[in-house]
Scaffold this active site. Structure first.
Site, PDB file in Angstrom:
ATOM      1  N   ASP A   1     -10.550   6.943   5.560  1.00  0.00           N
ATOM      2  CA  ASP A   1     -10.274   8.316   6.013  1.00  0.00           C
ATOM      3  C   ASP A   1     -11.459   9.281   5.839  1.00  0.00           C
ATOM      4  O   ASP A   1     -11.726  10.084   6.732  1.00  0.00           O
ATOM      5  CB  ASP A   1      -9.056   8.892   5.279  1.00  0.00           C
ATOM      6  CG  ASP A   1      -7.740   8.459   5.915  1.00  0.00           C
ATOM      7  OD1 ASP A   1      -7.755   7.916   7.031  1.00  0.00           O
ATOM      8  OD2 ASP A   1      -6.684   8.669   5.282  1.00  0.00           O
TER       9      ASP A   1
ATOM     10  N   ASP B   1      -0.671  -4.113  10.967  1.00  0.00           N
ATOM     11  CA  ASP B   1      -2.035  -4.503  10.645  1.00  0.00           C
ATOM     12  C   ASP B   1      -2.937  -3.522  11.359  1.00  0.00           C
ATOM     13  O   ASP B   1      -2.718  -3.190  12.525  1.00  0.00           O
ATOM     14  CB  ASP B   1      -2.340  -5.941  11.076  1.00  0.00           C
ATOM     15  CG  ASP B   1      -3.618  -6.417  10.410  1.00  0.00           C
ATOM     16  OD1 ASP B   1      -3.644  -6.475   9.165  1.00  0.00           O
ATOM     17  OD2 ASP B   1      -4.594  -6.708  11.120  1.00  0.00           O
TER      18      ASP B   1
ATOM     19  N   ASN C   1       0.839  -1.202   0.000  1.00  0.00           N
ATOM     20  CA  ASN C   1       0.000   0.000   0.000  1.00  0.00           C
ATOM     21  C   ASN C   1       0.883   1.266   0.000  1.00  0.00           C
ATOM     22  O   ASN C   1       1.552   1.577   0.988  1.00  0.00           O
ATOM     23  CB  ASN C   1      -0.883  -0.065   1.258  1.00  0.00           C
ATOM     24  CG  ASN C   1      -1.814   1.116   1.383  1.00  0.00           C
ATOM     25  OD1 ASN C   1      -1.496   2.226   0.983  1.00  0.00           O
ATOM     26  ND2 ASN C   1      -2.965   0.877   1.967  1.00  0.00           N
ATOM     27  N   LYS C   2       0.827   1.998  -1.117  1.00  0.00           N
ATOM     28  CA  LYS C   2       1.718   3.165  -1.263  1.00  0.00           C
ATOM     29  C   LYS C   2       1.355   4.288  -0.274  1.00  0.00           C
ATOM     30  O   LYS C   2       2.223   5.028   0.179  1.00  0.00           O
ATOM     31  CB  LYS C   2       1.657   3.685  -2.704  1.00  0.00           C
ATOM     32  CG  LYS C   2       2.235   2.671  -3.703  1.00  0.00           C
ATOM     33  CD  LYS C   2       2.830   3.353  -4.924  1.00  0.00           C
ATOM     34  CE  LYS C   2       3.680   2.400  -5.743  1.00  0.00           C
ATOM     35  NZ  LYS C   2       2.926   1.372  -6.488  1.00  0.00           N
ATOM     36  N   GLY C   3       0.059   4.376   0.085  1.00  0.00           N
ATOM     37  CA  GLY C   3      -0.378   5.385   1.056  1.00  0.00           C
ATOM     38  C   GLY C   3       0.276   5.146   2.406  1.00  0.00           C
ATOM     39  O   GLY C   3       0.762   6.075   3.059  1.00  0.00           O
ATOM     40  N   LYS C   4       0.323   3.861   2.801  1.00  0.00           N
ATOM     41  CA  LYS C   4       0.958   3.527   4.085  1.00  0.00           C
ATOM     42  C   LYS C   4       2.458   3.792   4.031  1.00  0.00           C
ATOM     43  O   LYS C   4       3.032   4.305   4.983  1.00  0.00           O
ATOM     44  CB  LYS C   4       0.747   2.044   4.391  1.00  0.00           C
ATOM     45  CG  LYS C   4      -0.507   1.751   5.123  1.00  0.00           C
ATOM     46  CD  LYS C   4      -0.452   0.312   5.615  1.00  0.00           C
ATOM     47  CE  LYS C   4      -1.801  -0.146   6.072  1.00  0.00           C
ATOM     48  NZ  LYS C   4      -1.791  -1.562   6.436  1.00  0.00           N
TER      49      LYS C   4
ATOM     50  N   LYS D   1      -2.336  14.547  10.227  1.00  0.00           N
ATOM     51  CA  LYS D   1      -2.716  13.144  10.438  1.00  0.00           C
ATOM     52  C   LYS D   1      -1.541  12.376  11.047  1.00  0.00           C
ATOM     53  O   LYS D   1      -1.711  11.563  11.952  1.00  0.00           O
ATOM     54  CB  LYS D   1      -3.170  12.492   9.119  1.00  0.00           C
ATOM     55  CG  LYS D   1      -3.637  11.057   9.341  1.00  0.00           C
ATOM     56  CD  LYS D   1      -4.067  10.313   8.096  1.00  0.00           C
ATOM     57  CE  LYS D   1      -4.381   8.869   8.452  1.00  0.00           C
ATOM     58  NZ  LYS D   1      -4.544   7.976   7.322  1.00  0.00           N
TER      59      LYS D   1
HETATM   60  P1  IMP Z   1      -4.288  -3.629   6.611  1.00  0.00           P
HETATM   61  O1  IMP Z   1      -3.712  -3.123   7.899  1.00  0.00           O
HETATM   62  O2  IMP Z   1      -3.352  -3.393   5.460  1.00  0.00           O
HETATM   63  O3  IMP Z   1      -4.789  -5.023   6.707  1.00  0.00           O
HETATM   64  O4  IMP Z   1      -5.494  -2.694   6.248  1.00  0.00           O
HETATM   65  C1  IMP Z   1      -6.561  -2.424   7.092  1.00  0.00           C
HETATM   66  C2  IMP Z   1      -7.653  -1.673   6.385  1.00  0.00           C
HETATM   67  O5  IMP Z   1      -7.986  -0.532   7.152  1.00  0.00           O
HETATM   68  C3  IMP Z   1      -7.345  -1.196   4.981  1.00  0.00           C
HETATM   69  O6  IMP Z   1      -8.463  -1.410   4.178  1.00  0.00           O
HETATM   70  C4  IMP Z   1      -7.085   0.262   5.105  1.00  0.00           C
HETATM   71  O7  IMP Z   1      -7.564   0.983   4.026  1.00  0.00           O
HETATM   72  C5  IMP Z   1      -7.828   0.614   6.373  1.00  0.00           C
HETATM   73  N1  IMP Z   1      -7.002   1.553   7.098  1.00  0.00           N
HETATM   74  C6  IMP Z   1      -5.919   1.298   7.857  1.00  0.00           C
HETATM   75  N2  IMP Z   1      -5.372   2.445   8.302  1.00  0.00           N
HETATM   76  C7  IMP Z   1      -6.134   3.428   7.774  1.00  0.00           C
HETATM   77  C8  IMP Z   1      -6.062   4.841   7.839  1.00  0.00           C
HETATM   78  O8  IMP Z   1      -5.183   5.471   8.432  1.00  0.00           O
HETATM   79  N3  IMP Z   1      -7.020   5.494   7.167  1.00  0.00           N
HETATM   80  C9  IMP Z   1      -8.006   4.884   6.468  1.00  0.00           C
HETATM   81  N4  IMP Z   1      -8.116   3.569   6.352  1.00  0.00           N
HETATM   82  C10 IMP Z   1      -7.174   2.845   7.008  1.00  0.00           C
END
Ligand code: IMP
Length: 201
Positions: A156, A71, A11-14, A176
């Site tokens: 978000d 996670d 996930n590039k956002g992460k 954020k």
């Molecule tokens: P995972 O941790 O990659 O399994 O993702 C958990 C889910 O929660 C994903 O669908 C993310 O989009 C969502 N999620 C996790 N952190 C955030 C955040 O900071 N903002 C919005 N959605 C989030």
């Protein structure tokens, strides 16, 4: 000297969020795509901790560098804490983040209880001879509608941070990154790395 770490996510956002928080501390963060890895993680039904460990162990098959796996999930009180540990799967099942958010808003229609929280557990791997875990949380509310701001991903646009009067997607990335569940878990990771002399800042 820089400390290098692999973030176990596609996930590039992460990757951007974690990079922005860790860069000032001299930590270089590589996402899986930087290593030309594309791993489809099979998450369990258990806890955030268990899923973070699954991701870290999977990536450790490819590298002996320190690994950080996270996670996270969104827990909504009136929905028995759903989607919780299934947040990522729920989005896929609904077809998109917009559809998942629309479904949540419809499930909550008429509910006065809008309380929700984001939780993030991080697993630091290949640093000690056992995995290390760090958890961060942020409490908020589910907004009445989708607020498409400039930033953000996933859930978000419906996660309202009460004291800011805005959703995560409407906050600047800097704002954020000061308060998010991931930032709070990362603060604990940084403290651990500092106390153990692995970073100096
Ligand atoms: P995972 O941790 O990659 O399994 O993702 C958990 C889910 O929660 C994903 O669908 C993310 O989009 C969502 N999620 C996790 N952190 C955030 C955040 O900071 N903002 C919005 N959605 C989030």
């Amino acid at each position: 000297m820089n400390y290098e770490i692999i973030l176990a996510t596609n996930n590039k956002g992460k990757v951007k969020e974690v990079r922005d928080v860790l860069a000032p501390h001299g930590i270089i963060v590589y996402g899986l795509s930087d290593l030309n890895l594309d791993i489809d993680f099979i998450e369990g039904d258990g806890s955030y901790l268990e899923n973070a460990a699954i991701k870290a162990k999977e990536v450790s098959k490819y590298t002996s560098y320190p690994i950080l796996a996270d996670d996270s999930g969104l827990e909504i009180e009136a929905l028995d804490n759903r989607p919780g540990v299934h947040s990522s799967r729920y989005m896929k099942e609904c077809g998109s983040n917009i559809k998942a958010m629309e479904q949540i808003l419809s499930d909550l229609e008429g509910s006065k209880n809008r309380k929700a929280k984001f939780i993030c557990t991080m697993c630091l791997y290949n640093v000690e001879d056992k995995p290390l875990y760090f958890t961060g949380e942020i409490e908020g509310e589910i907004a009445g509608e989708i607020h498409n701001g400039e930033n953000g991903f996933g859930y978000d646009p419906i996660f309202l941070v009460k004291e800011k009067g805005m959703t995560f997607s409407e906050l600047s990335e800097e704002e954020k990154n000061k308060i998010s569940h991931r930032a709070r878990a990362l603060t604990k990771v940084l403290t651990y790395l500092r106390i153990n002399g692995l970073i100096s800042k």
